[in-house]
Motif scaffolding. Structure first.
Motif, short mmCIF file in Angstrom:
data_model
loop_
_atom_site.label_atom_id
_atom_site.label_comp_id
_atom_site.label_asym_id
_atom_site.label_seq_id
_atom_site.Cartn_x
_atom_site.Cartn_y
_atom_site.Cartn_z
N GLU A 27 104.85 96.63 30.58
CA GLU A 27 104.22 95.57 31.39
C GLU A 27 104.68 94.23 30.90
OE1 GLU A 27 100.15 95.84 32.94
OE2 GLU A 27 100.06 97.58 31.63
N LYS A 28 105.94 93.98 31.17
CA LYS A 28 106.62 92.84 30.61
C LYS A 28 106.09 91.52 31.19
CE LYS A 28 111.51 91.83 29.90
NZ LYS A 28 112.82 92.26 30.41
N TYR A 29 105.81 91.54 32.46
CA TYR A 29 105.53 90.27 33.12
C TYR A 29 104.05 89.97 33.26
CZ TYR A 29 110.23 91.50 34.47
OH TYR A 29 111.52 91.90 34.45
N SER A 30 103.21 90.97 33.04
CA SER A 30 101.81 90.75 33.39
C SER A 30 101.01 90.07 32.29
CB SER A 30 101.16 92.05 33.80
OG SER A 30 101.35 92.97 32.76
N ASP A 31 101.53 90.08 31.06
CA ASP A 31 100.69 89.50 30.01
C ASP A 31 101.31 88.29 29.32
OD1 ASP A 31 101.27 92.50 28.11
OD2 ASP A 31 102.61 90.92 28.73
N PHE A 32 101.70 87.30 30.11
CA PHE A 32 102.14 86.05 29.53
C PHE A 32 100.94 85.26 29.04
CE2 PHE A 32 105.81 86.48 32.50
CZ PHE A 32 106.74 86.68 31.50
N GLN A 33 101.15 84.51 27.97
CA GLN A 33 100.07 83.66 27.50
C GLN A 33 100.02 82.40 28.37
OE1 GLN A 33 100.45 82.55 23.42
NE2 GLN A 33 98.36 81.76 23.40
N THR A 34 98.83 82.07 28.84
CA THR A 34 98.72 80.88 29.68
C THR A 34 97.74 79.89 29.08
OG1 THR A 34 96.99 81.94 30.97
CG2 THR A 34 99.23 82.08 31.85
N LEU A 35 97.82 78.66 29.57
CA LEU A 35 96.96 77.59 29.09
C LEU A 35 96.39 76.86 30.30
CD1 LEU A 35 96.12 75.86 26.52
CD2 LEU A 35 98.04 74.43 27.10
N VAL A 72 99.24 76.89 32.90
CA VAL A 72 100.64 76.74 32.51
C VAL A 72 101.05 77.99 31.73
CG1 VAL A 72 102.31 75.30 31.33
CG2 VAL A 72 100.28 74.27 32.31
N VAL A 73 102.12 78.64 32.14
CA VAL A 73 102.63 79.80 31.40
C VAL A 73 103.42 79.29 30.21
CG1 VAL A 73 104.03 81.87 31.53
CG2 VAL A 73 102.80 81.09 33.54
N LEU A 74 103.00 79.73 29.00
CA LEU A 74 103.59 79.16 27.79
C LEU A 74 104.90 79.82 27.38
CD1 LEU A 74 100.36 78.56 25.71
CD2 LEU A 74 101.75 76.88 26.88
N THR A 75 105.56 80.48 28.30
CA THR A 75 106.88 81.06 28.01
C THR A 75 107.84 80.55 29.07
OG1 THR A 75 105.65 83.05 27.48
CG2 THR A 75 108.04 83.22 27.48
#
Lengths: 282, 172
Positions: free
Chosen positions: A113-121, A273-276
């Motif tokens: 699940e590469k795309y579903s768990d980005f860290q966001t702010l 905001v996606v932190l990646t």
């Protein structure tokens, strides 16, 4: 008389000097976009406290409005919410079984699940662009919160824009609906490539233009359009909107149409905001 | 000294109004261009020298507040302030027709400038749609606001000039 003439010459020189400086600044900021951002940074951060104050006043007014609604209104709202809750619970059950199936299939495909768990702010919009011609907005999070240029900005589950300027305590985000913004995208079911392109003429109707679709592509009405893996700045798989009114172009090689964005650009107040960045992903 | 401080305060408040307060009022359809109002008001009331200075500051603030090119708005506002400053001695500034005409003319010029350099050069030709969707609403709201701001600044300027004359007399 002589003194007056002197004065005229002096201000003329100032005008000429300033004109040259301005033209130089335009060329400089066009060629090296980030060269002048330290000046912008200092100037804009002067306004940040006042802007934050305005936002907090707005929020307190909103709270006042909410607390003043009558008991009957509240009761009817509770009832409506309860019935909605039931319906949603039922849906959730369906989704859970679907999800189970999906996970199994994903495991089979060895897709993490590469795309579903980005860290966001989360961030609050504290200012809009200075003129009505462009769709930029300023958020209250900046470099000290880990925000960098080219980070993706989401609203709800849709793509809202891209961070284009970062300073201390603020960053400027350019919306995807701005006239000169392009996003390379694909349709979610058939993976046909296309370009989502902002267009000021369509903005009033709430559309964005959808271009360069292959002639043989099978993008249906209201098909989900998501960001493509080939995009250099946008993370893959983010929902942009729904395709609408796709027709053949006169050149006979491509199709084009409209896209209804999922983001409500006029009324958004808080964004994620996606932190990646895409660069860091690989 | 009082003049400088009050100019800075006016420009500061106006910038926050233009970028943070007015955009919140989504029912307005458009945000007024207060920076432009300030530029032509100071140019008319105080002449080309102050028009130039206020124009440069307001224009650069417009540039810094957006993510675009720096100096793009600055150049336009500077020339508006400077050129309108020539009119300041030939106009009776006490009539409400002055801010109305100036707001409409300056707004039209501003929109034409943006359209020319940021849209036409990229091959976007829909001037008619832009006029209906963007320019018209902004021109109307800016003109209405210009009446109030111009009146306020005119009053303030008269007070300041009277004060300056009194204090000059004291020293003499």
């Amino acid at each position: 008389m002589k003194r007056k003439l002197n004065f005229v010459f002096k201000i003329k020189y100032a005008l000429i000097a300033l004109t040259i400086i301005m033209l130089g600044a335009i060329v400089l900021s066009y060629a090296y976009g980030e060269g002048l951002s330290s000046i912008r940074n200092t100037v804009v951060s002067i306004f940040s406290p006042a802007r934050n104050l305005v936002i907090s006043i707005r929020d307190s007014i909103d709270e006042d409005k909410q607390s003043k609604s009558t008991k009957e209104e509240l009761m009817s709202r509770i009832e409506a919410l309860e019935s909605e809750n039931e319906a949603l619970n039922q849906k959730l059950g369906d989704y859970n079984s679907d999800m189970f199936e999906l996970n199994e299939l994903r495991d089979l495909l060895a897709l993490s699940e590469k795309y579903s768990d980005f860290q966001t702010l989360g961030a609050t919009i504290i200012a809009k662009d200075t003129s009505n011609w462009f769709s930029e907005f300023t958020i209250d999070k900046g470099s000290e919160d880990g925000i960098e240029v080219d980070m993706n900005v989401l609203w709800g589950n849709g793509l809202a824009g891209l961070v284009t300027e970062v300073g201390e305590g603020y960053s400027i985000v350019t919306s995807i609906i701005q006239d000169d913004m392009n996003v390379s995208a694909v349709s979610s079911s058939t993976r046909d490539t296309c370009i989502v392109s902002g267009d000021l003429e369509l903005m009033e109707k709430g559309y964005v233009s959808l271009m360069y679709i292959q002639n043989d592509a099978k993008i249906g009405e209201y098909e989900r359009i998501i960001t493509s893996t080939t995009s250099s700045k946008y993370l893959p798989g983010i929902l942009i909107g729904y395709a609408y009114d796709i027709k053949n172009d006169t050149n006979g090689l491509t199709k084009s149409g409209y896209l209804i964005p999922v983001v409500d650009f006029k009324h958004m107040e808080h964004v994620l905001v996606v932190l990646t960045t895409k660069e860091q992903m690989y | 000294m009082i003049r400088v401080v009050s100019y800075i305060a006016i420009i500061f408040i106006s910038f926050v109004l233009q970028t943070s307060v007015f955009p919140m009022m989504t029912f307005l359809q458009s945000t007024p261009n207060i920076m432009l109002i300030l530029t032509f008001t100071f140019a008319i009331l105080r002449g080309r020298e102050e028009g130039l200075i206020v124009g440069v500051i307001c224009g650069l603030l417009m540039d810094f507040g957006s993510g675009g090119l720096i100096g793009f708005y600055g150049l336009f506002y500077m020339f508006v302030g400077y050129l309108l400053g020539f009119l300041s001695q030939h106009i009776n500034e006490d009539t409400p027709i002055v801010p109305i005409v100036l707001a409409v003319v300056c707004e039209m010029l501003f929109h034409f400038y943006v359209f020319m350099f940021r849209y036409l050069l990229r091959g976007r030709l829909g001037f008619g749609t832009y006029f209906n969707n963007i320019m018209l609403a902004e021109i109307i709201i800016t003109t209405v606001l210009a009446l109030f701001i111009y009146g306020l600044l005119l009053l303030g300027n008269d007070k300041l000039e009277a004060y300056e004359q009194r204090s000059a007399l004291k020293f003499a």
